[in-house]
Design an enzyme around this catalytic site. Structure first.
Site, PDB file in Angstrom:
ATOM      1  N   CYS A  22      64.884  54.210  17.466  1.00  0.00           N
ATOM      2  CA  CYS A  22      65.602  55.496  17.542  1.00  0.00           C
ATOM      3  C   CYS A  22      66.651  55.602  16.455  1.00  0.00           C
ATOM      4  O   CYS A  22      67.006  56.687  16.028  1.00  0.00           O
ATOM      5  CB  CYS A  22      66.249  55.649  18.914  1.00  0.00           C
TER       6      CYS A  22
ATOM      7  N   GLU B 170      61.808  64.529  14.473  1.00  0.00           N
ATOM      8  CA  GLU B 170      61.726  63.069  14.606  1.00  0.00           C
ATOM      9  C   GLU B 170      60.242  62.699  14.607  1.00  0.00           C
ATOM     10  O   GLU B 170      59.486  63.144  15.470  1.00  0.00           O
ATOM     11  CB  GLU B 170      62.366  62.619  15.920  1.00  0.00           C
TER      12      GLU B 170
ATOM     13  N   GLU C 255      70.201  58.577  26.267  1.00  0.00           N
ATOM     14  CA  GLU C 255      70.076  58.048  24.903  1.00  0.00           C
ATOM     15  C   GLU C 255      68.767  58.597  24.344  1.00  0.00           C
ATOM     16  O   GLU C 255      67.686  58.154  24.740  1.00  0.00           O
ATOM     17  CB  GLU C 255      70.111  56.514  24.924  1.00  0.00           C
TER      18      GLU C 255
ATOM     19  N   LYS D 215      61.750  52.256  35.795  1.00  0.00           N
ATOM     20  CA  LYS D 215      60.414  52.787  35.483  1.00  0.00           C
ATOM     21  C   LYS D 215      60.180  52.495  34.016  1.00  0.00           C
ATOM     22  O   LYS D 215      60.644  53.215  33.139  1.00  0.00           O
ATOM     23  CB  LYS D 215      60.379  54.293  35.765  1.00  0.00           C
TER      24      LYS D 215
HETATM   25  P1  NAD Z   1      59.451  59.495  26.269  1.00  0.00           P
HETATM   26  O1  NAD Z   1      60.577  60.419  26.469  1.00  0.00           O
HETATM   27  O2  NAD Z   1      58.113  60.050  26.046  1.00  0.00           O
HETATM   28  O3  NAD Z   1      59.300  58.513  27.530  1.00  0.00           O
HETATM   29  C1  NAD Z   1      60.359  57.703  27.964  1.00  0.00           C
HETATM   30  C2  NAD Z   1      60.181  57.396  29.441  1.00  0.00           C
HETATM   31  O4  NAD Z   1      60.338  58.590  30.189  1.00  0.00           O
HETATM   32  C3  NAD Z   1      58.818  56.827  29.804  1.00  0.00           C
HETATM   33  O5  NAD Z   1      58.998  55.815  30.774  1.00  0.00           O
HETATM   34  C4  NAD Z   1      58.108  58.031  30.401  1.00  0.00           C
HETATM   35  O6  NAD Z   1      57.093  57.689  31.320  1.00  0.00           O
HETATM   36  C5  NAD Z   1      59.256  58.725  31.104  1.00  0.00           C
HETATM   37  N1  NAD Z   1      59.074  60.158  31.350  1.00  0.00           N
HETATM   38  C6  NAD Z   1      58.421  61.057  30.590  1.00  0.00           C
HETATM   39  N2  NAD Z   1      58.518  62.293  31.135  1.00  0.00           N
HETATM   40  C7  NAD Z   1      59.263  62.174  32.258  1.00  0.00           C
HETATM   41  C8  NAD Z   1      59.716  63.085  33.247  1.00  0.00           C
HETATM   42  N3  NAD Z   1      59.441  64.392  33.191  1.00  0.00           N
HETATM   43  N4  NAD Z   1      60.459  62.601  34.274  1.00  0.00           N
HETATM   44  C9  NAD Z   1      60.772  61.300  34.351  1.00  0.00           C
HETATM   45  N5  NAD Z   1      60.364  60.378  33.440  1.00  0.00           N
HETATM   46  C10 NAD Z   1      59.618  60.804  32.399  1.00  0.00           C
HETATM   47  O7  NAD Z   1      59.896  58.537  25.068  1.00  0.00           O
HETATM   48  P2  NAD Z   1      59.030  57.396  24.367  1.00  0.00           P
HETATM   49  O8  NAD Z   1      57.944  58.051  23.594  1.00  0.00           O
HETATM   50  O9  NAD Z   1      58.699  56.351  25.363  1.00  0.00           O
HETATM   51  O10 NAD Z   1      60.095  56.745  23.345  1.00  0.00           O
HETATM   52  C11 NAD Z   1      60.333  57.239  22.072  1.00  0.00           C
HETATM   53  C12 NAD Z   1      61.524  58.164  22.081  1.00  0.00           C
HETATM   54  O11 NAD Z   1      62.658  57.495  22.617  1.00  0.00           O
HETATM   55  C13 NAD Z   1      61.962  58.619  20.709  1.00  0.00           C
HETATM   56  O12 NAD Z   1      62.314  59.982  20.774  1.00  0.00           O
HETATM   57  C14 NAD Z   1      63.198  57.795  20.417  1.00  0.00           C
HETATM   58  O13 NAD Z   1      64.105  58.339  19.506  1.00  0.00           O
HETATM   59  C15 NAD Z   1      63.786  57.696  21.782  1.00  0.00           C
HETATM   60  N6  NAD Z   1      64.688  56.540  21.884  1.00  0.00           N
HETATM   61  C16 NAD Z   1      66.045  56.763  21.892  1.00  0.00           C
HETATM   62  C17 NAD Z   1      66.923  55.671  21.940  1.00  0.00           C
HETATM   63  C18 NAD Z   1      68.425  55.850  21.917  1.00  0.00           C
HETATM   64  O14 NAD Z   1      69.113  54.874  22.174  1.00  0.00           O
HETATM   65  N7  NAD Z   1      68.949  57.026  21.634  1.00  0.00           N
HETATM   66  C19 NAD Z   1      66.403  54.379  21.979  1.00  0.00           C
HETATM   67  C20 NAD Z   1      65.014  54.207  21.959  1.00  0.00           C
HETATM   68  C21 NAD Z   1      64.157  55.295  21.921  1.00  0.00           C
HETATM   69  O1  6OD Z   2      71.169  48.031  20.415  1.00  0.00           O
HETATM   70  C1  6OD Z   2      71.207  48.740  21.425  1.00  0.00           C
HETATM   71  O2  6OD Z   2      71.956  48.481  22.383  1.00  0.00           O
HETATM   72  C2  6OD Z   2      70.340  49.904  21.511  1.00  0.00           C
HETATM   73  N1  6OD Z   2      70.502  50.684  22.601  1.00  0.00           N
HETATM   74  C3  6OD Z   2      69.427  50.154  20.535  1.00  0.00           C
HETATM   75  C4  6OD Z   2      68.554  51.264  20.521  1.00  0.00           C
HETATM   76  C5  6OD Z   2      67.508  51.285  19.664  1.00  0.00           C
HETATM   77  C6  6OD Z   2      66.577  52.372  19.653  1.00  0.00           C
HETATM   78  O3  6OD Z   2      65.392  52.275  19.447  1.00  0.00           O
END
Ligand code: NAD
Ligand code: 6OD
Length: 497
Positions: A299, A401, A265, A189
């Site tokens: 992230c 964040e 993550e 998704k």
């Molecule tokens: P988000 O949590 O809003 O959405 C992520 C995904 O989850 C989307 O596909 C969304 O449609 C889906 N989603 C939302 N609510 C849901 C639910 N209740 N059930 C199932 N699916 C659901 O995140 P975003 O705004 O797309 O991305 C930014 C965030 O992601 C930031 O907090 C960032 O730190 C984090 N992030 C973390 C990592 C990591 O590796 N730790 C990497 C990239 C981004």
């Molecule tokens: O480099 C990766 O494998 C990874 N998961 C990076 C995540 C970046 C977050 O925005």
């Protein structure tokens, strides 16, 4: 459900469909708009999955589990995954154009990082599964004949892969590649903001010989939409998620029903610590990237910078110069070094923090608003790179964040203080430590409450290493053998001799 042609769907000509059982499908609740954050123009319409489409995708994946994919020798699966990587590379320009249209990020960034990592993820996990060994333990038995134990990796089943919008192809393939390498089937998704490259990948999967149903994609939103329907679906065996911590909590609740495994993550509020003994040129270059790359939407990005007092003034002045040198503009322009935020909605959130910082009395070193852009780009979600100092550590600016191109910089006086400040957060994804003192580097790294600690670098990745966060930044580790551990059940076979 109506079947539509691959060509029309993947090209974005007409509503972007789901990819189920090796074919593109439209149908679902309704369509929604996908807009280009560079100028607000319409990229296309996307079909939102309802219960029927989610059921169809999960059914296709379950059917594929009974097919040849999981029974292939690891070396044969690896060969197919290398062909997937070849396919991404062969269609590099199409993936690049799609990723840039969805995210607005500069072509130079997506061409350097996002698309190559999309291919590299498949190559790394193909090679890893081919060469992975199994545990064997010989044991004594009371009758003296002995027994041999060995581990057998079996695929976990159907994996739901829920993805964010910031690095769409990179982060999706980071999970799909090991899941497929281990013989699972997936239902992806993608974020509603960035649906295209996951869809395009369906064509590559078909051409590479991945059997129908092994890779499926459904589109839609999170709550009360495709994301929630998928994570609640009884046909899903495990969920791997990248996104916000709050969303992770909701997904963990869904996963609890049926005791499904999760890999999380999540968000971060990552610190950088700059000691006076650092190579300041390197620390500045690294912090400029870690704060402003991808318009701060990484992230692993730095939003808190702690600088030893002796070099604080110089560091802030030079970081300001670096921020002001960033050039927002059209993604394809060679001089562009800064894209927009993903959406107007996200810009409103980030601007809310910019206003709050001012209201709380922050010293705004640079930025704090919306840049002047040419009329043709005025509909984009542009924002200024921003640096603050002077806020207390309990300010929301220092604690939340923000996920924008901004950081708060604060001086410190000794190592203990720097570590305490950096660790004083609910998150624990990563940190960067800048020092030329080797003993200090080891000492500080040992005391940071994070999953990833970079010293004199940032986002330097070896894909065999464990990746994941501490505290509210996540659960579990992926990367290398850690991914193989998540995407398989390890069965012990004990044979009495
Ligand atoms: P988000 O949590 O809003 O959405 C992520 C995904 O989850 C989307 O596909 C969304 O449609 C889906 N989603 C939302 N609510 C849901 C639910 N209740 N059930 C199932 N699916 C659901 O995140 P975003 O705004 O797309 O991305 C930014 C965030 O992601 C930031 O907090 C960032 O730190 C984090 N992030 C973390 C990592 C990591 O590796 N730790 C990497 C990239 C981004
Ligand atoms: O480099 C990766 O494998 C990874 N998961 C990076 C995540 C970046 C977050 O925005």
């Amino acid at each position: 459900m109506e079947t539509v042609t691959t060509q029309r769907t993947a090209a974005g000509d007409g509503a972007l469909g789901h990819f189920v059982g090796g074919a593109y499908l439209s149908g679902g609740n309704r369509t929604f708009e996908n807009r280009n954050p560079v100028d607000g123009s319409l990229v296309g319409h996307v079909t939102e999955a309802g219960g029927a489409e989610v059921d169809a995708a999960v059914a296709a994946a379950r059917a594929a589990l009974g097919g040849p994919w999981r029974r292939l020798a690891a070396a044969d699966r690896a060969r197919v995954l290398h062909r997937v990587a070849d396919g991404i590379e062969a269609r590099f320009d199409a993936f690049l154009a799609a990723e840039v249209r969805d995210t607005g990020k500069p072509n130079s960034l997506a061409a350097l990082i996002d698309i190559p990592r999309g291919a590299a993820n498949f190559r790394v996990f193909a090679d890893l599964i081919k060469n992975a060994g199994d545990e064997v333990f010989a044991m004594a038995t009371p009758d003296g004949t002995g027994a041999i134990n060995y581990g057998v990796r079996v695929p976990k089943g159907v994996i739901a892969v829920i993805c964010p919008w910031n690095l769409p192809l990179l982060l999706m393939t980071w999970k799909v590649a090991p899941a497929l390498a281990c013989g699972n089937a997936v239902v992806v998704k993608p974020s509603e903001e960035t649906p295209t490259t996951a869809t395009l990948l369906g064509e590559v999967m078909n051409a590479a010989g991945v059997p129908p149903g092994v890779y499926n994609v459904i589109h839609g939103f999170g709550p009360d939409s495709a994301g929630e329907l998928l994570t609640r679906h009884a046909g899903i065996d495990a969920i791997t998620f990248t996104g916000e911590t709050r969303t992770g909590e909701a997904i963990m609740k869904a996963a609890a029903v049926g005791v499904r495994d999760v890999s999380m993550e999540l968000g971060g509020k990552n610190p950088a610590i700059v000691f006076a003994d650092a190579n300041l040129d390197h620390a500045l270059e690294g912090t400029t990237r870690s704060t402003f790359a991808n318009c701060g939407q990484v992230c692993l990005g730095t939003e808190r910078v702690y600088v030893e007092r002796a070099v604080f003034a110089e560091f802030v002045a030079r970081l300001k110069t670096a921020a002001e040198r960033l050039r927002p503009g059209r993604p394809e322009a060679a001089e562009t070094t800064l894209g927009p935020l993903i959406s107007q909605q996200h810009r409103d959130k980030v601007l809310g923090y910019y206003q709050r910082a001012r209201a709380e009395g922050a010293e705004v070193i640079t930025g704090g608003g919306i840049p002047d852009m040419p009329a043709a780009l005025a509909g984009g979600s542009w924002i200024q790179p921003t640096i603050w100092t002077g806020l207390p550590e309990d300010s929301a600016i220092v604690r939340d964040e923000i996920f924008g191109p901004c950081c708060h910089v604060r001086p410190f006086d000794d190592e203990d203080e720097a570590i305490a400040l950096a660790n004083d957060t609910l998150y624990g994804l990563c940190c960067s430590v800048w020092t030329q003192n080797l003993a200090r580097a080891h000492r500080v790294a040992a005391r940071m409450d994070v999953g990833l600690c970079w010293v004199n670098s940032w986002f330097l990745r070896d894909l065999r290493t464990p990746f994941g966060g501490a505290k509210r930044s996540g659960i579990g580790r992926e990367g290398g053998m850690h991914s193989l551990a998540f995407y398989t059940e390890l069965r012990n076979v004990c044979i009495k001799l």
